[in-house]
Scaffold this active site. Structure first.
Site, PDB file in Angstrom:
ATOM      1  N   LYS A   1       0.812  -1.213   0.000  1.00 54.51           N
ATOM      2  CA  LYS A   1       0.000   0.000   0.000  1.00 54.51           C
ATOM      3  C   LYS A   1       0.848   1.267   0.000  1.00 54.51           C
ATOM      4  O   LYS A   1       0.525   2.257   0.654  1.00 54.51           O
ATOM      5  CB  LYS A   1      -0.978   0.006   1.178  1.00 54.51           C
ATOM      6  CG  LYS A   1      -1.720  -1.299   1.397  1.00 54.51           C
ATOM      7  CD  LYS A   1      -2.353  -1.863   0.111  1.00 54.51           C
ATOM      8  CE  LYS A   1      -3.490  -1.027  -0.424  1.00 54.51           C
ATOM      9  NZ  LYS A   1      -4.074  -1.642  -1.664  1.00 54.51           N
TER      10      LYS A   1
ATOM     11  N   SER B   1      -4.627   2.394   4.697  1.00 54.37           N
ATOM     12  CA  SER B   1      -4.879   1.729   3.422  1.00 54.37           C
ATOM     13  C   SER B   1      -4.814   0.210   3.560  1.00 54.37           C
ATOM     14  O   SER B   1      -5.658  -0.519   3.026  1.00 54.37           O
ATOM     15  CB  SER B   1      -3.857   2.202   2.384  1.00 54.37           C
ATOM     16  OG  SER B   1      -4.088   1.608   1.133  1.00 54.37           O
TER      17      SER B   1
ATOM     18  N   HIS C   1       7.148  -7.414  -2.089  1.00 56.06           N
ATOM     19  CA  HIS C   1       6.976  -6.741  -0.802  1.00 56.06           C
ATOM     20  C   HIS C   1       7.890  -7.348   0.262  1.00 56.06           C
ATOM     21  O   HIS C   1       7.692  -7.113   1.459  1.00 56.06           O
ATOM     22  CB  HIS C   1       5.528  -6.858  -0.323  1.00 56.06           C
ATOM     23  CG  HIS C   1       4.541  -6.084  -1.141  1.00 56.06           C
ATOM     24  ND1 HIS C   1       4.779  -4.801  -1.581  1.00 56.06           N
ATOM     25  CD2 HIS C   1       3.292  -6.412  -1.590  1.00 56.06           C
ATOM     26  CE1 HIS C   1       3.723  -4.378  -2.267  1.00 56.06           C
ATOM     27  NE2 HIS C   1       2.830  -5.328  -2.282  1.00 56.06           N
TER      28      HIS C   1
END
Length: 226
Positions: free
Chosen positions: A39, A134, A105
């Site tokens: 995010k 988020s 990630h």
């Protein structure tokens, strides 16, 4: 010892199936890796980078899914793939033509050891408060994330801050990149920079990846990714 500092407590056996293949990816000199906490503008940065490195080919960008143009290696364990599926996924990644744009990630400690010494890496982070909000809403929308049935303040304090969320901690990811910030192959961007001045961010990405864009091409990238 690096792995022990990465705070990845909720990884399960699905990750073990993928980790050997992730660590063993044959990194190429012309690869560009986009590494971010979740995010933080990852998809936006992927699209900008792909267009920058592919002569602003908006026709292909419209016709071909971004995840086919720029693979997200974490999918192999997020989607709970079988060993055969994991191997097929990484075999396909190995056979992709150059230059590859690869997204993850995961912190540097869980990626190929020679990654940063071999190719260009773009790391994007974001104000932690905005990232937490988020990600909270993202988790609530995701099937199988029903454990996030709590108010945001409790989520932020008991799950997000200590890194007990899927893919581990925001702060640990930032530390992983920050300790490497002086490396010549690392471009560290902030989501807020992309929002404030997209033209400048595109120019920095182009320079980092060895691409020259004229003003018309930069405007085309801005328009497509607006």
């Amino acid at each position: 010892t690096g792995v022990q500092t990465c705070a990845l407590p909720i990884f399960d056996p699905r990750f073990a199936l993928s980790q050997a293949r992730i660590a063993g990816i044959k990194v190429r000199n012309d690869d560009v890796w986009i590494i971010t906490p979740p995010k933080c503008g990852t998809t936006w940065t992927q699209e900008i980078t792909w267009l920058t490195m592919n002569k602003v080919d908006t026709v292909t960008a419209k016709e071909k899914n971004l995840f086919l143009r720029s693979p997200f290696i974490d999918f192999a364990f997020i989607r709970n793939q079988s060993e055969a599926e994991v191997n097929a996924y990484f075999d396909q990644l190995d056979s992709m033509p150059s230059p590859r744009i690869i997204k993850s990630h995961l912190p540097f400690e869980l990626l190929p050891l020679n990654l940063l010494d071999t190719c260009k890496v773009i790391f994007v982070c974001r104000n932690v408060k905005d990232a937490a909000v988020s990600y909270f809403h993202h988790e609530r929308l995701m099937k199988g994330h029903d454990r996030v049935d709590m108010p945001f303040d409790k989520y932020a304090e008991s799950l997000f801050r200590p890194g007990l969320v899927m893919l581990g901690g925001h702060f640990q990811m930032l530390e992983s990149a920050w300790t490497r910030r002086e490396h010549g192959n690392l471009l560290l961007l902030w989501y807020e920079e992309l929002k404030a001045d997209q033209k400048q961010a595109i120019t920095r990405i182009a320079a980092h990846t060895g691409v020259i864009l004229d003003s018309t091409q930069v405007e085309a990238v801005i328009e497509f990714t607006r």
